[in-house]
Design an enzyme around this catalytic site. Sequence first.
Site, PDB file in Angstrom:
ATOM      1  N   ARG A 236     -13.008 -65.982 -47.601  1.00 11.69           N
ATOM      2  CA  ARG A 236     -12.053 -66.961 -47.097  1.00 11.69           C
ATOM      3  C   ARG A 236     -12.798 -68.104 -46.430  1.00 11.69           C
ATOM      4  NH1 ARG A 236      -6.843 -64.826 -47.530  1.00 11.69           N
ATOM      5  NH2 ARG A 236      -6.265 -67.023 -47.331  1.00 11.69           N
ATOM      6  N   ASP A 260     -16.958 -70.547 -52.963  1.00 16.98           N
ATOM      7  CA  ASP A 260     -15.748 -70.488 -53.775  1.00 16.98           C
ATOM      8  C   ASP A 260     -14.518 -70.724 -52.915  1.00 16.98           C
ATOM      9  OD1 ASP A 260     -14.415 -70.079 -56.304  1.00 16.98           O
ATOM     10  OD2 ASP A 260     -13.748 -68.131 -55.538  1.00 16.98           O
ATOM     11  N   GLU A 265      -9.069 -75.853 -47.706  1.00 16.12           N
ATOM     12  CA  GLU A 265      -9.054 -76.006 -49.164  1.00 16.12           C
ATOM     13  C   GLU A 265      -7.670 -76.221 -49.753  1.00 16.12           C
ATOM     14  OE1 GLU A 265      -8.849 -71.526 -50.913  1.00 16.12           O
ATOM     15  OE2 GLU A 265     -10.736 -72.077 -49.975  1.00 16.12           O
ATOM     16  N   HIS A 297     -12.001 -71.808 -55.524  1.00 17.48           N
ATOM     17  CA  HIS A 297     -11.385 -70.510 -55.227  1.00 17.48           C
ATOM     18  C   HIS A 297     -10.895 -69.824 -56.509  1.00 17.48           C
ATOM     19  CE1 HIS A 297      -9.498 -68.237 -51.603  1.00 17.48           C
ATOM     20  NE2 HIS A 297      -9.848 -67.394 -52.555  1.00 17.48           N
TER      21      HIS A 297
END
Length: 330
Positions: A236, A260, A265, A297
């Site tokens: 996260r 990622d 985000e 992500h």
Amino acid sequence: MKILMYSVRDDEQDAIQAWAAAHQIQVDTNDLEFHPETADLVKGYDGLVIQQRSPIGGDASLYQSLAAAGLKQLTSRTAGVDTIDIPAAKAAGLVVTNVPAYSPNSVAEMSVAQTMRLIRNLEMFDQRISQQNFQWAGLQAREIRSLTVGIIGAGRIGGTAARLFHGLGAKVIAYDVVRHPELEDVLTYVDTKEDLLRQADVVDLHVDLNETSAGLIDAAALKLMKTDAYLINASRGPVIVTDDLVAALKAGEIAGCALDTVEGENVLFNQNHQGEVLQDTNVAQLMQMPNVIITPHVGFYTNLAVKNMVDISLDDVLAILNGETTAHAF
């Protein structure tokens, strides 16, 4: 029986329709996040499934209104539930569930792939090749069997990553508040996060987002890492303090990173910002660094994981509506 699913992507539709047909249950979908202003759409439905990165918002009355409308549960078809006010949901009598292990391999394999890309300098070679520079000087790679991989959070995903890294010949160490004896054939536990940061050539994060993991990797943590070590985050975004990461990369305190997921985000990822000036200056700076890999992500985004997220979430809804229990309830 009718179930409404929010924030549904086109690639989920086949799995949703297959589940609905197999169970002879009406499952409707929309592409909206679940918030107070979209909550009325669930009226008349028996089950509710969401998937989103931004908090639901509102207050306890929202959850009370869901219960008053006859809903018994609130299901996230992802592992993360930090978008949900779980105490408020439970106080309203709603069962909150998630999908904690839709496919541990999907995220674990992403971490391994990003690690391999970093240690082989593939991102930098891509940049040279794009400029028709075919030299290799200065970009000697490292073999993974010569490295120590440190995993913070050796649960389902972290444990899978440990097995994959071990299979490639790396020495694997791990820090976790819970130790899993079944992993001790592939990793060695260390006593503190600091021990791991000092020893690891690759630090791979696989923790849930909670009050103890937010800001887990900050300026102090980054200074403990080796200057030739890499940081991988497929967990996260808020686990890493992005300001501190940018500063550490600029100062050469670590060799590079693969992200990622990043702080904030939800206003960037899975959206097209071509031709725009990015308002997130940290992400903009990271994108310009040759030793940084950013992906939006997508660690979860595999054929098996998408199907599992749909199937498991809907199975849980059905179980709760039928008065049964599920192992995924909070």
